[in-house]
Design a protein around this motif. Structure first.
Motif, PDB file in Angstrom:
ATOM      1  N   GLN A 268      35.055  41.775  34.081  1.00 34.59           N
ATOM      2  CA  GLN A 268      35.505  42.645  35.250  1.00 34.59           C
ATOM      3  C   GLN A 268      36.566  41.691  36.048  1.00 34.59           C
ATOM      4  O   GLN A 268      37.611  42.349  36.424  1.00 34.59           O
ATOM      5  CB  GLN A 268      34.495  43.196  36.030  1.00 34.59           C
ATOM      6  CG  GLN A 268      34.944  44.141  37.077  1.00 34.59           C
ATOM      7  CD  GLN A 268      33.953  44.492  37.986  1.00 34.59           C
ATOM      8  OE1 GLN A 268      33.054  44.070  38.367  1.00 34.59           O
ATOM      9  NE2 GLN A 268      34.170  45.547  38.701  1.00 34.59           N
ATOM     10  N   ILE A 269      36.125  40.579  36.218  1.00 37.84           N
ATOM     11  CA  ILE A 269      37.049  39.666  36.993  1.00 37.84           C
ATOM     12  C   ILE A 269      38.251  39.398  36.046  1.00 37.84           C
ATOM     13  O   ILE A 269      39.667  39.565  36.692  1.00 37.84           O
ATOM     14  CB  ILE A 269      36.553  38.148  37.019  1.00 37.84           C
ATOM     15  CG1 ILE A 269      35.462  38.270  38.087  1.00 37.84           C
ATOM     16  CG2 ILE A 269      37.628  37.180  37.669  1.00 37.84           C
ATOM     17  CD1 ILE A 269      34.759  36.881  38.153  1.00 37.84           C
ATOM     18  N   PHE A 273      41.895  40.871  37.429  1.00 37.93           N
ATOM     19  CA  PHE A 273      42.916  39.767  37.720  1.00 37.93           C
ATOM     20  C   PHE A 273      44.407  40.550  37.098  1.00 37.93           C
ATOM     21  O   PHE A 273      45.561  40.514  37.045  1.00 37.93           O
ATOM     22  CB  PHE A 273      42.756  38.503  37.271  1.00 37.93           C
ATOM     23  CG  PHE A 273      43.724  37.588  37.249  1.00 37.93           C
ATOM     24  CD1 PHE A 273      44.120  37.120  38.590  1.00 37.93           C
ATOM     25  CD2 PHE A 273      44.481  37.355  36.342  1.00 37.93           C
ATOM     26  CE1 PHE A 273      45.242  36.329  38.856  1.00 37.93           C
ATOM     27  CE2 PHE A 273      45.522  36.081  36.617  1.00 37.93           C
ATOM     28  CZ  PHE A 273      46.016  35.701  37.590  1.00 37.93           C
ATOM     29  N   THR A 274      44.099  41.077  35.602  1.00 35.34           N
ATOM     30  CA  THR A 274      45.112  41.436  34.854  1.00 35.34           C
ATOM     31  C   THR A 274      45.929  42.711  35.777  1.00 35.34           C
ATOM     32  O   THR A 274      47.056  42.693  35.652  1.00 35.34           O
ATOM     33  CB  THR A 274      44.603  41.918  33.669  1.00 35.34           C
ATOM     34  OG1 THR A 274      43.968  41.059  32.725  1.00 35.34           O
ATOM     35  CG2 THR A 274      45.818  42.692  32.771  1.00 35.34           C
ATOM     36  N   ASN A 275      45.072  43.474  36.326  1.00 32.14           N
ATOM     37  CA  ASN A 275      45.584  44.573  37.106  1.00 32.14           C
ATOM     38  C   ASN A 275      46.385  44.041  38.178  1.00 32.14           C
ATOM     39  O   ASN A 275      47.556  44.596  38.736  1.00 32.14           O
ATOM     40  CB  ASN A 275      44.556  45.602  37.606  1.00 32.14           C
ATOM     41  CG  ASN A 275      43.924  46.344  36.345  1.00 32.14           C
ATOM     42  OD1 ASN A 275      44.659  46.718  35.217  1.00 32.14           O
ATOM     43  ND2 ASN A 275      42.764  46.681  36.419  1.00 32.14           N
ATOM     44  N   PHE A 276      45.903  43.067  38.836  1.00 30.69           N
ATOM     45  CA  PHE A 276      46.391  42.393  40.030  1.00 30.69           C
ATOM     46  C   PHE A 276      47.721  41.898  39.677  1.00 30.69           C
ATOM     47  O   PHE A 276      48.755  42.159  40.524  1.00 30.69           O
ATOM     48  CB  PHE A 276      45.588  41.108  40.631  1.00 30.69           C
ATOM     49  CG  PHE A 276      46.130  40.687  41.720  1.00 30.69           C
ATOM     50  CD1 PHE A 276      46.046  40.977  43.029  1.00 30.69           C
ATOM     51  CD2 PHE A 276      46.462  39.217  41.557  1.00 30.69           C
ATOM     52  CE1 PHE A 276      46.658  40.470  44.062  1.00 30.69           C
ATOM     53  CE2 PHE A 276      46.798  38.433  42.532  1.00 30.69           C
ATOM     54  CZ  PHE A 276      47.120  38.886  43.944  1.00 30.69           C
ATOM     55  N   GLN A 333      41.114  38.785  46.378  1.00 34.69           N
ATOM     56  CA  GLN A 333      39.743  38.065  46.682  1.00 34.69           C
ATOM     57  C   GLN A 333      38.876  39.232  47.485  1.00 34.69           C
ATOM     58  O   GLN A 333      37.680  39.602  47.288  1.00 34.69           O
ATOM     59  CB  GLN A 333      39.892  36.876  47.513  1.00 34.69           C
ATOM     60  CG  GLN A 333      38.692  36.144  47.564  1.00 34.69           C
ATOM     61  CD  GLN A 333      39.197  34.791  48.282  1.00 34.69           C
ATOM     62  OE1 GLN A 333      40.391  34.480  48.826  1.00 34.69           O
ATOM     63  NE2 GLN A 333      38.322  33.739  48.198  1.00 34.69           N
ATOM     64  N   ARG A 334      39.755  39.778  48.374  1.00 36.71           N
ATOM     65  CA  ARG A 334      39.086  41.223  49.382  1.00 36.71           C
ATOM     66  C   ARG A 334      38.554  41.997  48.189  1.00 36.71           C
ATOM     67  O   ARG A 334      37.520  42.689  48.609  1.00 36.71           O
ATOM     68  CB  ARG A 334      40.078  41.277  50.296  1.00 36.71           C
ATOM     69  CG  ARG A 334      39.335  42.283  51.196  1.00 36.71           C
ATOM     70  CD  ARG A 334      40.277  42.463  52.523  1.00 36.71           C
ATOM     71  NE  ARG A 334      41.533  42.696  52.238  1.00 36.71           N
ATOM     72  CZ  ARG A 334      42.723  42.086  52.293  1.00 36.71           C
ATOM     73  NH1 ARG A 334      42.637  40.602  52.568  1.00 36.71           N
ATOM     74  NH2 ARG A 334      43.961  42.437  51.939  1.00 36.71           N
ATOM     75  N   GLU A 335      39.489  42.695  47.525  1.00 33.71           N
ATOM     76  CA  GLU A 335      39.337  43.847  46.660  1.00 33.71           C
ATOM     77  C   GLU A 335      38.356  43.784  45.643  1.00 33.71           C
ATOM     78  O   GLU A 335      37.312  44.589  45.388  1.00 33.71           O
ATOM     79  CB  GLU A 335      40.673  44.226  45.966  1.00 33.71           C
ATOM     80  CG  GLU A 335      41.752  44.696  46.992  1.00 33.71           C
ATOM     81  CD  GLU A 335      42.988  45.251  45.823  1.00 33.71           C
ATOM     82  OE1 GLU A 335      43.000  44.983  44.738  1.00 33.71           O
ATOM     83  OE2 GLU A 335      43.904  45.428  46.495  1.00 33.71           O
ATOM     84  N   PHE A 336      38.333  42.422  44.959  1.00 39.91           N
ATOM     85  CA  PHE A 336      37.183  42.061  44.128  1.00 39.91           C
ATOM     86  C   PHE A 336      35.829  42.260  44.790  1.00 39.91           C
ATOM     87  O   PHE A 336      34.658  42.444  44.178  1.00 39.91           O
ATOM     88  CB  PHE A 336      37.526  41.080  43.337  1.00 39.91           C
ATOM     89  CG  PHE A 336      36.411  40.893  42.232  1.00 39.91           C
ATOM     90  CD1 PHE A 336      36.512  41.481  40.913  1.00 39.91           C
ATOM     91  CD2 PHE A 336      35.373  39.893  42.324  1.00 39.91           C
ATOM     92  CE1 PHE A 336      35.553  41.403  39.910  1.00 39.91           C
ATOM     93  CE2 PHE A 336      34.604  39.953  41.453  1.00 39.91           C
ATOM     94  CZ  PHE A 336      34.527  40.471  40.213  1.00 39.91           C
ATOM     95  N   ARG A 337      36.048  41.456  45.812  1.00 37.97           N
ATOM     96  CA  ARG A 337      34.460  41.371  46.399  1.00 37.97           C
ATOM     97  C   ARG A 337      34.099  42.633  46.913  1.00 37.97           C
ATOM     98  O   ARG A 337      32.849  43.012  46.702  1.00 37.97           O
ATOM     99  CB  ARG A 337      34.849  40.513  47.857  1.00 37.97           C
ATOM    100  CG  ARG A 337      33.540  40.325  48.731  1.00 37.97           C
ATOM    101  CD  ARG A 337      33.868  39.430  49.764  1.00 37.97           C
ATOM    102  NE  ARG A 337      32.679  39.184  50.580  1.00 37.97           N
ATOM    103  CZ  ARG A 337      32.339  40.102  51.491  1.00 37.97           C
ATOM    104  NH1 ARG A 337      32.819  41.079  51.745  1.00 37.97           N
ATOM    105  NH2 ARG A 337      30.916  39.701  52.247  1.00 37.97           N
ATOM    106  N   ALA A 340      32.887  44.248  43.721  1.00 41.95           N
ATOM    107  CA  ALA A 340      31.751  43.733  43.215  1.00 41.95           C
ATOM    108  C   ALA A 340      30.332  44.295  43.876  1.00 41.95           C
ATOM    109  O   ALA A 340      29.366  44.520  43.148  1.00 41.95           O
ATOM    110  CB  ALA A 340      31.970  42.316  42.886  1.00 41.95           C
ATOM    111  N   ILE A 341      30.590  44.171  45.165  1.00 38.08           N
ATOM    112  CA  ILE A 341      29.071  44.730  45.945  1.00 38.08           C
ATOM    113  C   ILE A 341      28.909  45.978  45.759  1.00 38.08           C
ATOM    114  O   ILE A 341      27.657  46.348  45.375  1.00 38.08           O
ATOM    115  CB  ILE A 341      29.657  44.460  47.432  1.00 38.08           C
ATOM    116  CG1 ILE A 341      29.531  42.958  47.577  1.00 38.08           C
ATOM    117  CG2 ILE A 341      28.455  44.980  48.274  1.00 38.08           C
ATOM    118  CD1 ILE A 341      30.090  42.464  49.118  1.00 38.08           C
ATOM    119  N   LYS A 342      29.694  47.034  45.382  1.00 36.52           N
ATOM    120  CA  LYS A 342      29.830  48.501  45.281  1.00 36.52           C
ATOM    121  C   LYS A 342      29.208  48.701  43.799  1.00 36.52           C
ATOM    122  O   LYS A 342      28.162  49.418  43.608  1.00 36.52           O
ATOM    123  CB  LYS A 342      30.963  49.110  45.521  1.00 36.52           C
ATOM    124  CG  LYS A 342      30.739  50.759  45.274  1.00 36.52           C
ATOM    125  CD  LYS A 342      31.999  51.459  45.695  1.00 36.52           C
ATOM    126  CE  LYS A 342      33.154  51.052  44.577  1.00 36.52           C
ATOM    127  NZ  LYS A 342      34.457  51.826  44.815  1.00 36.52           N
TER     128      LYS A 342
END
Length: 371
Positions: A268-269, A273-276, A333-337, A340-342
């Motif tokens: 997923q990372i 990252f590819t999308n980012f 960093q903020r979006e993935f965090r 990931a929590i959700k």
């Protein structure tokens, strides 16, 4: 009519038919497994040499050398003897094979640890990190290799396939990575091409030894089943052994499933990252930057560690020098965090991003022309 059809079919196929290889007689196979269960001087010479080759190949990041060590390693033989002993319920053969395997494992780990200490190994590379995050996929590889290996030793004409089995299952390299990991401290330095990143979590010894356990238990269970299916032993004699090892396999699936969960997070990372990166190229605020430079941003490494529902994610990026400081990685960093929590129900996610700058030099023939 049937004779005519058979003759016509033979003419078309060149008289092709399935050839069933002769099965090795039980007494002959038993004698061979007895011999393989006894540690000999040759066994330890080959084992130490394979450990040395694998350790040097791992430290030098050479895939070819590591493959060579897999072929030399004789550790597969006593494991197959262990499985054969379980299938025929020969406790003496089981104990002797198990002791040989344990001594062989200790020998490989000690050899690699000693060599890493003497050489002063202080860094890990791709060859090492590739063996520190096993999951259920590795277990399936071990099972398939075990079926091939155990079937090979029960057939007269298939002995040439055993080298391929040794390469596929890779018993010695994970143990060597464990030895190297034991020589390192709690934090390590990782090498990615010409860039280095310090302070990454040292999970080398535990992860690589888990990979070896997956190989060991997968080989034993699959080989035990193959031997029983071919009537080397019987379910009446071996059902207790089979239940015990199936229980061990079930216990092993727990950490491997967790590792598979970590593997899915890493996937997923990579996807995130590819999308980012695609978003960077499309956003107008980065329109002044060179698009080719944006496309050269690469993710070199990602590691996920989940303890008590709290995840620590380490990411290493390769970024062209001219873009360092101009790209807002805090957004990624903020979006993935948050996601990931959700998505994974984690209580907390910590993301550490390291950047290795790279400089791209282009040769201009016109500029280098001597007047």
């Amino acid at each position: 009519m049937s004779a005519l059809l058979r003759r016509a079919l033979n003419n078309v196929t060149g008289e092709w038919k399935l050839n069933l290889d002769n099965r090795v007689p039980p007494k002959e196979l038993y004698a061979a497994r007895i011999a393989s269960s006894k540690p000999s001087l040759g066994f330890f010479v080959l084992l130490i040499c394979s450990a040395e080759i694998a350790t040097l190949g791992l430290i030098s990041n050479s895939t070819a050398v590591v493959i060579g060590a897999m072929i030399v390693a004789p550790l597969m033989d006593p494991i197959l003897s262990l499985a054969f002993g379980l299938s025929i319920a020969d406790n003496r053969l089981v104990k002797r094979s198990a002791i040989t395997v344990v001594i062989g494992v200790a020998t490989v780990v000690f050899t690699s640890w000693l060599l890493a200490m003497v050489l002063g190994a202080s860094e890990v590379n791709r060859e090492m990190t590739a063996r520190t995050a096993p999951n259920l996929i590795d277990l399936m590889i071990a099972v398939a290799a075990a079926i091939a290996g155990s079937f090979t030793i029960t057939r007269d004409k298939l002995s040439n396939s055993i080298a391929g089995v040794a390469i596929a299952v890779a018993l010695v390299p994970p143990l060597c990575v464990s030895g190297i990991g034991l020589s390192l401290g709690p934090e390590l330095v990782a090498v990615f091409g010409r860039g280095t990143v310090a302070g990454l979590t040292n999970q080398v010894a535990e992860g690589s030894f888990l990979l070896f356990l997956a190989n060991l238990i997968g080989i034993t269970v699959a080989s035990l089943v193959v031997f029983m299916v071919q009537r080397y032993g019987s379910i009446q004699k071996a059902w207790r052994h089979l239940l015990v090892w199936l229980g061990l396999l079930g216990l092993l699936c727990i950490p491997l499933s967790s590792a598979l969960h970590d593997f899915s997070v890493r996937q997923q990372i990579n996807s995130r990252f590819t999308n980012f990166k695609a978003g960077l190229i499309q956003e107008s605020r980065y329109s002044g930057l060179n698009l080719n430079s944006l496309r050269r941003i690469r993710m070199l490494y990602s590691n996920v560690r989940v303890v008590n529902n709290r995840a620590t994610i380490e990411v290493v990026l390769n970024v062209p020098t001219k873009l360092v400081g101009k790209i807002e990685l805090t957004e990624f960093q903020r979006e993935f965090r948050r996601d990931a929590i959700k998505d994974y129900g984690l209580d907390e996610v910590e993301i550490n991003i390291s950047v290795i700058p790279t400089q791209i030099l282009r040769y201009d023939p016109a500029a280098s022309t001597i007047p």
